[in-house]
Design a protein around this motif. Structure first.
Motif, short mmCIF file in Angstrom:
data_model
loop_
_atom_site.label_atom_id
_atom_site.label_comp_id
_atom_site.label_asym_id
_atom_site.label_seq_id
_atom_site.Cartn_x
_atom_site.Cartn_y
_atom_site.Cartn_z
N ALA A 171 25.43 39.23 25.93
CA ALA A 171 25.13 40.08 26.96
C ALA A 171 26.34 40.38 27.77
CB ALA A 171 24.49 39.55 28.22
N ASN A 172 26.83 41.43 27.90
CA ASN A 172 27.77 41.49 29.22
C ASN A 172 27.81 40.99 30.33
OD1 ASN A 172 29.47 42.50 26.70
ND2 ASN A 172 28.68 44.35 26.58
N ILE A 173 28.62 39.86 31.48
CA ILE A 173 28.47 40.04 31.88
C ILE A 173 29.41 40.16 32.85
CG2 ILE A 173 28.33 38.04 33.66
CD1 ILE A 173 26.15 37.86 31.59
N ASP A 174 29.23 41.08 34.40
CA ASP A 174 29.95 41.58 34.74
C ASP A 174 30.46 40.81 36.36
OD1 ASP A 174 30.07 44.34 33.83
OD2 ASP A 174 28.12 45.26 35.00
N LEU A 175 31.78 40.84 36.50
CA LEU A 175 32.53 39.87 37.45
C LEU A 175 32.90 40.24 38.44
CD1 LEU A 175 33.69 37.24 35.09
CD2 LEU A 175 31.38 36.53 35.92
N THR A 176 33.31 39.91 40.11
CA THR A 176 34.23 39.96 40.57
C THR A 176 34.75 39.73 41.05
OG1 THR A 176 32.35 42.01 42.24
CG2 THR A 176 33.96 40.91 43.10
N VAL A 177 36.02 39.65 41.19
CA VAL A 177 37.40 38.73 41.21
C VAL A 177 38.04 38.82 42.12
CG1 VAL A 177 38.94 37.32 39.85
CG2 VAL A 177 36.27 38.04 38.68
N GLY A 178 38.94 37.58 43.27
CA GLY A 178 39.56 37.57 44.16
C GLY A 178 41.48 38.07 43.80
N GLN A 179 41.24 38.88 45.10
CA GLN A 179 42.70 39.64 44.59
C GLN A 179 43.35 39.41 45.28
OE1 GLN A 179 43.13 43.67 43.86
NE2 GLN A 179 44.54 43.19 42.11
N SER A 180 44.60 38.88 45.51
CA SER A 180 45.30 39.17 47.08
C SER A 180 45.51 40.66 47.81
CB SER A 180 47.05 38.81 46.56
OG SER A 180 47.27 39.61 45.64
N ARG A 181 45.62 40.75 48.47
CA ARG A 181 45.21 41.69 49.58
C ARG A 181 46.32 42.86 49.36
NH1 ARG A 181 43.79 41.98 54.94
NH2 ARG A 181 43.90 39.71 54.74
N PHE A 182 47.73 42.30 48.37
CA PHE A 182 48.42 43.89 47.89
C PHE A 182 48.17 43.96 46.45
CE2 PHE A 182 50.54 41.94 51.70
CZ PHE A 182 50.38 43.22 53.13
N GLY A 183 47.23 43.28 45.79
CA GLY A 183 47.29 43.50 44.89
C GLY A 183 48.18 43.76 43.55
N GLU A 184 47.59 42.47 42.58
CA GLU A 184 49.09 42.03 41.36
C GLU A 184 48.99 42.98 40.38
OE1 GLU A 184 48.59 37.88 40.39
OE2 GLU A 184 47.27 37.64 43.03
N ALA A 185 50.26 42.36 39.90
CA ALA A 185 50.01 44.07 38.36
C ALA A 185 50.30 42.64 37.27
CB ALA A 185 51.51 43.82 38.58
N THR A 186 50.00 43.89 36.06
CA THR A 186 50.27 42.37 35.42
C THR A 186 50.46 43.09 33.79
OG1 THR A 186 48.62 41.04 33.21
CG2 THR A 186 47.85 44.12 34.14
N GLU A 187 51.02 42.79 33.14
CA GLU A 187 51.85 43.41 31.61
C GLU A 187 50.41 43.33 31.03
OE1 GLU A 187 53.66 40.72 28.92
OE2 GLU A 187 55.41 40.82 30.55
N VAL A 188 51.13 45.85 30.19
CA VAL A 188 49.54 46.37 29.71
C VAL A 188 50.03 45.45 27.97
CG1 VAL A 188 49.29 48.57 28.51
CG2 VAL A 188 50.88 48.38 30.88
N PRO A 189 49.21 45.45 27.39
CA PRO A 189 48.87 44.55 26.24
C PRO A 189 49.13 45.28 25.30
CG PRO A 189 46.41 44.53 27.32
CD PRO A 189 47.31 44.95 28.97
N ASP A 190 48.87 45.26 24.34
CA ASP A 190 49.31 45.61 22.74
C ASP A 190 47.62 45.58 22.47
OD1 ASP A 190 50.00 47.13 20.63
OD2 ASP A 190 51.80 45.76 20.14
N LEU A 191 46.84 46.60 22.11
CA LEU A 191 46.41 46.68 21.34
C LEU A 191 45.92 47.26 20.36
CD1 LEU A 191 43.92 47.35 24.86
CD2 LEU A 191 44.20 45.19 23.44
N LEU A 192 46.83 47.90 20.02
CA LEU A 192 47.35 48.62 18.39
C LEU A 192 47.32 47.54 17.56
CD1 LEU A 192 50.23 50.95 19.21
CD2 LEU A 192 48.06 51.34 19.63
#
Length: 268
Positions: A171-192
């Motif tokens: 089953a797919n479990i949806d999660l709510t995750v904490g994030q800093s007030r101003f948001g955080e950036a992450t690198e775009v993964p290469d899915l190709l």
């Protein structure tokens, strides 16, 4: 009569000749009997049992002088409960009469597991725990929190799900995750070039979600979905490219090797 005289006598050599003849005849009878017992040189193609119910299998194996044994059951959404979904040896393999065919059938309902507690631990810990229980990461929502990357809530089909609740394995479990007030950036993964399940895992590890999943016109059978790979994504991967955690990545899937080859060439 002396021993030397006996060895030179006609009766001795007749006895030796008879012993040789009897030995050869016994060997021939044994070999011939084994050939009959093992059906030497006779082989028959294994029928295709896929999709059959066990009652049909029983009739078919009697007809073809085979045996069968159900060794496993797996739940497949699109298969009829109780139907054969796999067999060993495979259909068409050459076997002798009396061979046992090992079957895997479709379970009537999915295997269930007790929902683990995913809250109050880090997102990565939650992912590892879910993997050990055979559960998948669904949608990940990020909300402002003083505890970045901490799982705050776990949901199934949009509703909170408590620890210990029986849920379907996979089953797919949806999660709510904490994030800093101003948001955080992450690198775009290469899915190709990766499969859908791998793309899901890579986006989850990068604190992202899969957005639209678009199939091109190369798909002909249901089996194509299992071998399909990503040939295009948005946003595209690029050195240093980043997006905000919780954002979505759209992917395009294909089984067209030419498209995949072209994308690989463009990457280099």
């Amino acid at each position: 009569m002396s021993f030397k005289a006996y060895l030179a006598s006609k009766s001795f050599w007749i006895s030796v000749l008879l012993a040789i003849v009897i030995t050869v005849m016994l060997l021939l009878i044994t070999i011939f009997g084994l050939r009959i017992y093992t059906n030497h040189g006779e082989a028959y193609a294994v029928p295709d049992f896929s999709g059959m119910q066990l009652e049909q299998v029983k009739m078919k194996v009697v007809e073809d002088e085979l045996l069968f044994d159900v060794v496993d059951s797996l739940y497949i959404k699109d298969a009829a409960p109780g139907a054969v979904i796999d067999q060993v040896p495979a259909a068409g393999a050459m076997v002798k009469r009396g061979r046992t065919i090992f079957l895997t059938i479709c379970a009537s309902k999915p295997e269930q597991v007790a929902m683990p507690k995913l809250t109050d631990i880090s997102y990565r810990q939650a992912m590892n725990l879910m993997m050990s229980f055979g559960l998948n990461v669904g949608n990940v929502d990020y909300v402002p929190s003083e505890f970045p990357n901490l799982v705050l809530e776990q949901k199934l089909q949009g509703k909170p799900v408590k620890q210990g609740t029986l849920v379907n394995k996979g089953a797919n479990i949806d999660l709510t995750v904490g994030q800093s007030r101003f948001g955080e950036a992450t690198e775009v993964p290469d899915l190709l070039g990766v499969r859908l399940d791998q793309a899901t895992e890579l986006t989850a590890v990068s604190f992202l979600n899969l957005g639209a999943i678009i199939y091109d016109d190369s798909f002909e059978t249901a089996e194509d979905s299992a071998s399909a790979r990503v040939w295009q994504q948005r946003p595209a991967p690029a050195p240093g490219a980043k997006i905000e955690q919780g954002a979505s990545i759209d992917i395009w899937l294909t089984v067209d090797e030419e498209k995949l080859k072209l994308e690989e060439e463009e990457e280099f």
